[in-house]
Design a protein around this motif. Sequence first.
Motif, mmCIF file in Angstrom:
data_model
loop_
_atom_site.group_PDB
_atom_site.id
_atom_site.type_symbol
_atom_site.label_atom_id
_atom_site.label_comp_id
_atom_site.label_asym_id
_atom_site.label_seq_id
_atom_site.Cartn_x
_atom_site.Cartn_y
_atom_site.Cartn_z
ATOM 1 N N LEU A 50 13.993 -16.394 -27.662
ATOM 2 C CA LEU A 50 13.993 -17.924 -26.484
ATOM 3 C C LEU A 50 14.511 -19.620 -27.264
ATOM 4 O O LEU A 50 14.735 -19.596 -26.274
ATOM 5 C CB LEU A 50 12.403 -18.052 -26.257
ATOM 6 N N TRP A 51 15.279 -19.483 -28.634
ATOM 7 C CA TRP A 51 14.256 -20.820 -28.464
ATOM 8 C C TRP A 51 15.786 -21.186 -28.499
ATOM 9 O O TRP A 51 16.951 -20.232 -28.603
ATOM 10 C CB TRP A 51 14.776 -20.780 -29.982
ATOM 11 N N GLN A 81 13.441 -18.080 -19.157
ATOM 12 C CA GLN A 81 13.952 -17.973 -19.986
ATOM 13 C C GLN A 81 15.063 -16.974 -19.899
ATOM 14 O O GLN A 81 14.722 -15.927 -18.969
ATOM 15 C CB GLN A 81 13.334 -17.334 -21.172
ATOM 16 N N ASP A 82 16.416 -16.910 -20.715
ATOM 17 C CA ASP A 82 16.992 -15.804 -20.205
ATOM 18 C C ASP A 82 16.785 -14.764 -21.042
ATOM 19 O O ASP A 82 17.924 -14.080 -22.276
ATOM 20 C CB ASP A 82 19.045 -16.726 -20.521
ATOM 21 N N VAL A 83 16.012 -13.950 -20.813
ATOM 22 C CA VAL A 83 15.749 -12.870 -20.829
ATOM 23 C C VAL A 83 15.634 -11.633 -20.207
ATOM 24 O O VAL A 83 15.222 -12.294 -19.139
ATOM 25 C CB VAL A 83 14.925 -13.081 -22.077
ATOM 26 N N GLU A 84 16.243 -10.152 -20.088
ATOM 27 C CA GLU A 84 15.520 -9.087 -19.039
ATOM 28 C C GLU A 84 13.805 -9.022 -18.279
ATOM 29 O O GLU A 84 12.865 -9.322 -19.762
ATOM 30 C CB GLU A 84 15.980 -8.038 -19.752
ATOM 31 N N PHE A 85 13.988 -9.469 -17.476
ATOM 32 C CA PHE A 85 12.126 -9.464 -16.611
ATOM 33 C C PHE A 85 11.746 -7.471 -17.173
ATOM 34 O O PHE A 85 12.377 -6.892 -16.453
ATOM 35 C CB PHE A 85 12.210 -9.807 -15.486
ATOM 36 N N ASP A 86 10.913 -7.752 -18.068
ATOM 37 C CA ASP A 86 10.755 -6.397 -17.778
ATOM 38 C C ASP A 86 8.957 -6.710 -17.554
ATOM 39 O O ASP A 86 8.271 -5.114 -18.045
ATOM 40 C CB ASP A 86 10.325 -5.875 -19.322
ATOM 41 N N GLY A 87 8.306 -7.366 -16.668
ATOM 42 C CA GLY A 87 6.974 -7.282 -15.922
ATOM 43 C C GLY A 87 6.611 -8.027 -16.781
ATOM 44 O O GLY A 87 5.347 -8.727 -16.676
ATOM 45 N N ASP A 104 3.920 -15.694 -31.797
ATOM 46 C CA ASP A 104 5.164 -14.788 -32.193
ATOM 47 C C ASP A 104 6.064 -14.352 -32.368
ATOM 48 O O ASP A 104 7.427 -15.720 -31.602
ATOM 49 C CB ASP A 104 5.230 -13.414 -30.626
ATOM 50 N N ARG A 105 6.579 -14.746 -33.646
ATOM 51 C CA ARG A 105 7.346 -16.010 -34.367
ATOM 52 C C ARG A 105 8.986 -15.074 -34.041
ATOM 53 O O ARG A 105 10.258 -15.469 -33.765
ATOM 54 C CB ARG A 105 7.887 -15.997 -35.968
ATOM 55 N N ALA A 106 9.201 -13.533 -33.518
ATOM 56 C CA ALA A 106 10.608 -13.045 -33.199
ATOM 57 C C ALA A 106 10.493 -12.908 -31.867
ATOM 58 O O ALA A 106 11.853 -13.911 -32.075
ATOM 59 C CB ALA A 106 10.167 -11.772 -33.159
#
Length: 167
Positions: free
Chosen positions: A102-103, A44-50, A95-97
């Motif tokens: 991610l969608w 996923q194209d999100v910042e890795f936070d752990g 978790d809809r948000a």
Amino acid sequence: MIATNQTAIEDIKKLGEIIKDIKFAMVTSTNAEGSLQSCPLTTQDVEFDGDLWFIIGRSCELAKNIQSQPQINASFASPKGHYVSISGKAALVEDRAKLEELWSEAYKVWFSGGIDDPNIALLKIDVTDAEYWDSPSSTVVKMAAFAKAYITGDPRALGEHHKVHLN
């Protein structure tokens, strides 16, 4: 996962830098017979936070496997010489948000009902441990590093190798 000390914050940042450009992970779980089973999932194209997040099918083997054995491994490899192995505890999350974050419309290939498809599940991996190997990316630099390692007998010249414990 929220890092509480500077070393953990630096480790999370380094892991995030390595995996951000690797499009797919091989995620390995343990099936009911005790055998290891792997499948490719889109990073996923999100910042890795752990925490690692993936979109999977609620009815897939991976989803079934983590119900009884939540320990999981995700491995990443790039042609540039970056490798990461991540272990953690997996869970299916409602978790809809997060799903909306991610969608991508490309997921319609697997989920014909779109974002509201009843088979969609979010897989969250709470990373506990990781190991990475980060080697030089250019061919010339790799050849020089290999020569140095060969001459000196020190494989550390081939790149950085580090083990990380997050929890």
